[in-house]
Design a protein around this motif. Structure first.
Motif, PDB file in Angstrom:
ATOM      1  N   SER A 160       0.846  -1.183   0.000  1.00  0.00           N
ATOM      2  CA  SER A 160       0.000   0.000   0.000  1.00  0.00           C
ATOM      3  C   SER A 160       0.885   1.238   0.000  1.00  0.00           C
ATOM      4  O   SER A 160       2.016   1.213   0.476  1.00  0.00           O
ATOM      5  N   ASP A 161       0.331   2.324  -0.557  1.00  0.00           N
ATOM      6  CA  ASP A 161       1.053   3.596  -0.475  1.00  0.00           C
ATOM      7  C   ASP A 161       1.125   4.079   0.976  1.00  0.00           C
ATOM      8  O   ASP A 161       1.960   4.896   1.325  1.00  0.00           O
ATOM      9  N   ASP A 166      -4.811   0.745  -6.203  1.00  0.00           N
ATOM     10  CA  ASP A 166      -3.735   0.973  -5.219  1.00  0.00           C
ATOM     11  C   ASP A 166      -3.263  -0.295  -4.509  1.00  0.00           C
ATOM     12  O   ASP A 166      -2.656  -0.204  -3.445  1.00  0.00           O
ATOM     13  N   THR A 167      -3.512  -1.462  -5.088  1.00  0.00           N
ATOM     14  CA  THR A 167      -3.103  -2.694  -4.386  1.00  0.00           C
ATOM     15  C   THR A 167      -1.583  -2.789  -4.281  1.00  0.00           C
ATOM     16  O   THR A 167      -1.039  -3.113  -3.224  1.00  0.00           O
ATOM     17  N   ASP A 194      -7.865   4.006  -2.903  1.00  0.00           N
ATOM     18  CA  ASP A 194      -8.283   3.758  -1.530  1.00  0.00           C
ATOM     19  C   ASP A 194      -7.171   4.049  -0.521  1.00  0.00           C
ATOM     20  O   ASP A 194      -7.257   3.662   0.639  1.00  0.00           O
ATOM     21  N   SER A 195      -6.093   4.699  -0.950  1.00  0.00           N
ATOM     22  CA  SER A 195      -5.018   5.022  -0.005  1.00  0.00           C
ATOM     23  C   SER A 195      -4.110   6.075  -0.626  1.00  0.00           C
ATOM     24  O   SER A 195      -4.248   6.396  -1.804  1.00  0.00           O
ATOM     25  N   GLY A 196      -3.199   6.604   0.175  1.00  0.00           N
ATOM     26  CA  GLY A 196      -2.230   7.569  -0.325  1.00  0.00           C
ATOM     27  C   GLY A 196      -2.761   8.993  -0.320  1.00  0.00           C
ATOM     28  O   GLY A 196      -3.851   9.260   0.183  1.00  0.00           O
ATOM     29  N   ASP A 197      -2.000   9.890  -0.898  1.00  0.00           N
ATOM     30  CA  ASP A 197      -2.360  11.308  -0.954  1.00  0.00           C
ATOM     31  C   ASP A 197      -3.373  11.512  -2.086  1.00  0.00           C
ATOM     32  O   ASP A 197      -3.009  11.564  -3.269  1.00  0.00           O
TER      33      ASP A 197
END
Lengths: 484, 484
Positions: free
Chosen positions: A351-352, B232-233, B263-266
């Protein structure tokens, strides 16, 4: 099982589980997988959490089905094939489920529930697992904090009216009892779960009589053994406590005791004044109970000020979590069957957000105790590993590989046990109230093995959850392979 | 009515309601009373709230009973007399209920539900009224904020897994739809309430295939009309968007569109980059959807930054309230029948907390609109008062009597209407999904009559809720009489 209100429709799941399920079904991809349910951080900036909801979950998993009506609804969505709908018609969970014992002290990263099943079954279960475990664990954890803040005092759960819906009240009451509450105001939860029910009078009782004194006297006459006068309807010190003492004096004459409850105002000041009045009137045995938006922080402060409080009515914050209304549980693929190798192979999610990276493989959890039977660290390792007492091991931080330590445990407890085998319970189902008492005892016993520094309300010490060398190596292998 | 899971046991009430009820029964004090349900402040430091849960409540009030098993449970508590238990056996609500329309914009202090019944019935209803209205209003309000922050965008409710129990998910989904959500992931709520269900793939789908591209291609083949790739996996920019473009290109060739979800990150940075990649690849019509712990504040910021987002998946915070998990609704005696005067007389609750002092008497609420049909103030007055358009009145602050203003309304809307008469519905019950759409339309229409300053996410203007001169005089009379 009295819970007629329980949702047993398998439609209680996220829609994408069903679209993915049909995808797997069409691809003939219904291989064996292992999913972990774990959580990411302790709620309330706390140092521990309490595991609850598993017994409710086991009931639902063994009962849930797609009814004909459910199938018709899916058909109406116009994206499901008849073959797949036929498959769902016979659908039930036929896999294995491992879990921590209900009431256990738990920490982030640990697989709390481990599901071994074919892909479709494991996937459809996701929502159920998370919904039940996340909510009940949130409330059991919150209540344990409230209970510890009160120095293991008498906590009455009064949250029905502010709970998140009807089951938000029922499940919260169940979880609060595991977390240390002594009783509830929720009468239906009393019936279903065998939790002691309590409660005396509301402001409306007092307002229904011509005077406060008449209201108090009427109540005392009917319930001489259970009278707690609510003294803040008009004015706590000028009127409430004075009338409570008058009505209470008659009870004492008859050989009974009484209590008073405050539901507003400056609790610290008012309870001191009320205590003085009660003592001055010759009723040192009369007790004071308080309510009104209590939290663990407020209770801790009142206890530190030696506020003369015998019992605490806690509602809103305890049954909703208050400023933190959700538990961070997630459900992630840990291993899958590889057709070429014909064996289970570990899986890992990147994940990021580094904190969203998972621990790969089929994992066990061991709790290590020192010679004083105090828990010192929890270790995640791979299925085929063992950790023995009196043997020194080197363990690693779950995310920062240069943080490591060695430890020789006096005793070791494996935390996961098999609860469902091929979809069937491995042990007989206990009666709801028997099970609930047992789960509560687990909490009370386990919390004793935790050093007070982890139980601080504010700024607790962080308990070590580490991984074995093998698991660390597997993780690094995945990371290397992923960075191309 | 498909809601087999609904709690219809009358035991779903606080125990003290039942001990008080027996007290009233023994005292022959079952006179007529009026109770108000109102709330004390807008949640989330907001400028308005949305009324929800009343239609669920009406179902429950007309259905709830004490079963034989319930009576047996009460008998086992050893404080209830057989005569009283007989009374409960035949118990059903036989009073009148007035309320705001579901979906209405509401403000603190206003009687949202007004119950005219005998004392015991009114008392036993308290928990039900508060439980349903508090929770659904909390979530409808939260969702309306999320929806407004997104500039009335497409909000998908994805909260099942973090909701407060099973009904915490079902009721939240219902309320979120009233509050402006476009759809839900909760399939059972889709079936029962007719809410559009949506969702495509999870990380586990992608992890179940040998590669991300294969996972994307497999999904696109099965659901060409509904494909949203979760990118985003592994790595959103290095891998996810590139594979989505490859798999999406095939869909576009076949005449379909596609979307991507992060679903994640900036989110701000990543959506801009992903948008550029999609445009560069020649897919300006491919859309971006985002999720991951979204709140109205985060959404508002992203909208202000012109983040290229077509739809929002909102879960945890929306279905639990996030940092505010309860609605401040209370249920208080407003009037009671006086045997001597043989008429209803007003009642008022005092408190050491001034904000807990109630407005006495049987009250109505009118909304005053200006010539542009914008709501300018809500007025609480006594039952026998009327407020007419084009007539100037002087109104008073509910707590500070030197704050007053005069206003001539262009139009006036009475907010309460009779929903139950002698325990029976005054109008036919609508089908769940028809009712829900109607409630959602009420919200959408009413929110338009509210000046934008009241709808600001941060620091909104405070909407005026005032009282008539008669109600102010009655209140002051009570206060004078109480200060002895």
């Amino acid at each position: 099982m009295n819970q007629q209100y329980r949702i047993t429709s398998a439609l209680f799941t996220d829609f994408y589980e069903l679209t993915m399920a049909q995808g797997y079904w069409k691809q003939n991809m219904n291989h064996k997988v292992v999913f972990d349910m774990f959580f990411r951080r302790n709620p309330f900036n706390g140092g521990f959490s309490i595991f609850a909801g598993i017994e409710t979950l086991l009931d639902v998993i063994t009962e849930f089905r797609f009814s004909d009506e459910d199938i018709d609804y899916l058909r109406s969505q116009k994206i499901f094939e008849e073959g797949f709908l036929d498959y769902l018609r016979d659908f039930k969970f036929s896999g294995d489920l491992w879990s921590f014992e209900e009431g256990s002290v738990i920490f982030p990263q640990e697989p709390l529930v481990r599901i071994h099943a074919n892909l479709i079954e494991a996937q459809i279960l996701e929502g159920l697992v998370l919904n039940h475990i996340n909510f009940q664990s949130l409330i059991a954890t919150k209540t344990a904090r409230v209970w510890l803040a009160s120095k293991k005092g008498s906590i009455m759960e009064f949250g029905l009216r502010r709970a998140q819906g009807p089951d938000g009240a029922m499940s919260a009451t169940r979880a609060a009892y595991i977390g240390g509450a002594a009783g509830t105001s929720n009468t239906l939860a009393g019936k279903i779960y065998g939790i002691p029910v309590m409660g005396t009078m509301a402001h409306s009782w007092i307002m229904s009589f011509p005077s406060e004194l008449e209201a108090f006297e009427a109540y005392a006459k009917i319930y001489p053994e259970k009278t707690v006068f609510l003294i803040d309807t008009y004015d706590t010190l000028k009127s409430g406590i004075k009338n409570a003492i008058k009505a209470g004096a008659k009870l004492v004459e008859q050989g009974y005791n009484f209590g008073v409850r405050l539901d507003s105002g400056d609790i610290s000041y008012l309870t001191q004044q009320v205590r003085k009045e009660l003592d001055k009137a010759g009723f040192p045995q009369a007790f004071i109970s308080v309510s009104n938006e209590l939290t663990e922080e407020i209770i801790e402060t009142l206890v530190q000020q030696n506020a003369p409080i015998a019992s605490w009515g806690v509602g809103t914050h305890m049954v909703t979590g208050g400023n933190e209304a959700s538990f961070t549980g997630v459900y992630k693929l840990a291993a899958r069957h590889d057709a070429v190798k014909n064996e289970m192979v570990p899986a890992m999610k990147f994940s990021d957000n580094p904190a969203k990276t998972t621990n790969p493989g089929i994992k066990n959890v061991w709790r290590l105790y020192d010679e004083n039977s105090m828990a010192r660290a929890d270790i995640l390792g791979l299925e085929n590993e063992t950790i023995e007492p009196e043997k020194e091991y080197r363990f690693y931080h779950t995310m920062i590989d240069y943080r490591q330590f060695t430890f020789k445990a006096a005793s070791v407890k494996p935390m996961l046990s098999l609860r469902l085998k091929d979809g069937q319970r491995t042990k007989e189902r206990l009666d709801d109230s028997v099970q609930l008492k047992k789960s509560r005892e687990v909490m009370m016993k386990e919390i004793e093995t935790l050093d007070p520094s982890y139980k601080r309300i504010l700024n607790p010490h962080i308990y070590k959850v580490s991984i074995t060398e093998k698991l660390k190596d597997l993780k690094l292998e995945f990371i290397k392979a992923n960075i191309r």
